[in-house]
Design an enzyme around this catalytic site. Structure first.
Site: not given
Length: 300
Positions: A130, A147, A149, A152, A155, A186, A286
């Site tokens: 989905h 990733e 933050n 910024t 990190d 899904d 999700s």
């Protein structure tokens, strides 16, 4: 809901290899599930008591073996002493398999990160079906790795710093039996345009391929979800920093009585889990992972 399906539903898209030591095939054949054998002959010889596996010629099992060899053996490794901390705010590098899916609106070169995913190989991301088309105005175009933050560009943990990486998308494969009403099947995988360069902050998650490991999850078993709270196209709420929390496997009957009617019944291929109020899906994404972690040789 999709973050609770990851561990079980991957079985629907990836082939497993099982062997039976009690009944041995000839030297140029291998005992594999009948559905995986692409033999064109009329006769297939069973090689287990339940007649679910057959002796298949080695040339027809190479493709399956090659597919499994794509998955790194050094997956899911995180140093406990350096990375794991108490609380709901994750440490930098605590969940190095986390991916963010970036969507762009036509005419704008700004990515909106609205779903999550997990690194499973050097060029594939596992996510929810989905998440592929969440809004007619947006197109999934990039995957962000490493990733922590979102506010910024770099990190840092003391004097050690890391920078996220954005990789374009080559191909998207959605489960052919995905139902967007019931959320059954899904699941989707995304092939990246370039291979991932693994680091301490960008690493793959492990999938349950080990036949010797008991993957049965009983009610009450504790699992972990992580993410930035990216759960809707409006991008309302969420966190700029990576979060995590513990959730527990929920009894299927209780789960059936709590989920929306259109999702019932909860199927055997799905896992239902919940956490403290406002701390389950709120701390995950999700399409993000539901993780069963263990401590092995001081690794996570």
């Amino acid at each position: 809901m999709s973050v609770f399906q990851t561990l079980i539903m991957i079985v629907l898209m990836l082939d497993f290899i099982y062997t039976d030591e009690d009944m041995v095939c000839t030297s140029n054949h291998k005992c594999i599930p009948a559905s995986d054998c692409q033999e064109t002959g009329d006769i297939l010889y069973p090689c287990n008591e339940n007649f679910t596996h057959v002796c298949c010629s080695l040339e027809n099992t190479v493709q399956i073996q090659n597919r499994l060899s794509m998955f790194p053996l050094d997956c899911g490794i995180v140093s406990v002493t350096d990375r794991i901390i108490a609380g709901e705010l994750a440490a930098i590098g605590q969940f190095p398999w986390m991916a963010l899916l970036g969507y762009k609106q036509r005419g704008l070169n700004i990515a909106q990160f609205l779903c999550g995913g997990s690194i499973i190989t050097k060029n594939y991301i596992l996510t929810a079906a989905h998440c592929i088309s969440i809004d007619a105005r947006l197109k999934l175009q990039v995957v962000r790795l490493g990733e922590y933050n979102l506010e910024t560009s770099e990190d840092c943990d003391g004097s050690v710093c890391s920078t996220h990486v954005d990789i374009g998308i080559d191909r998207i494969i959605v489960h052919e039996q995905y139902n967007n009403m019931t959320l059954e099947n899904d699941i989707a995988i995304i092939k990246l345009r370039n291979n991932i360069n693994f680091t301490d902050y960008i690493r793959p998650i492990c999938l349950p391929f080990d036949n010797e490991t008991d993957h049965t999850l009983v009610p009450g078993a504790k699992l972990t979800v992580s993410g930035w709270g990216k759960t809707d196209s409006a991008n309302i709420g969420g966190s700029f920093k990576l979060m995590y929390t513990g959730v527990n496997i929920w009894d299927a009957i209780k789960c059936n009585n709590s989920v929306p009617p259109r999702i019932r019944p909860i199927r055997e291929s799905q896992i239902c889990a919940n956490g403290k109020e406002k701390q389950d899906s709120c701390k995950g994404d999700s399409g993000g992972p539901l993780v069963n972690s263990t401590l092995i040789d001081n690794d996570y």
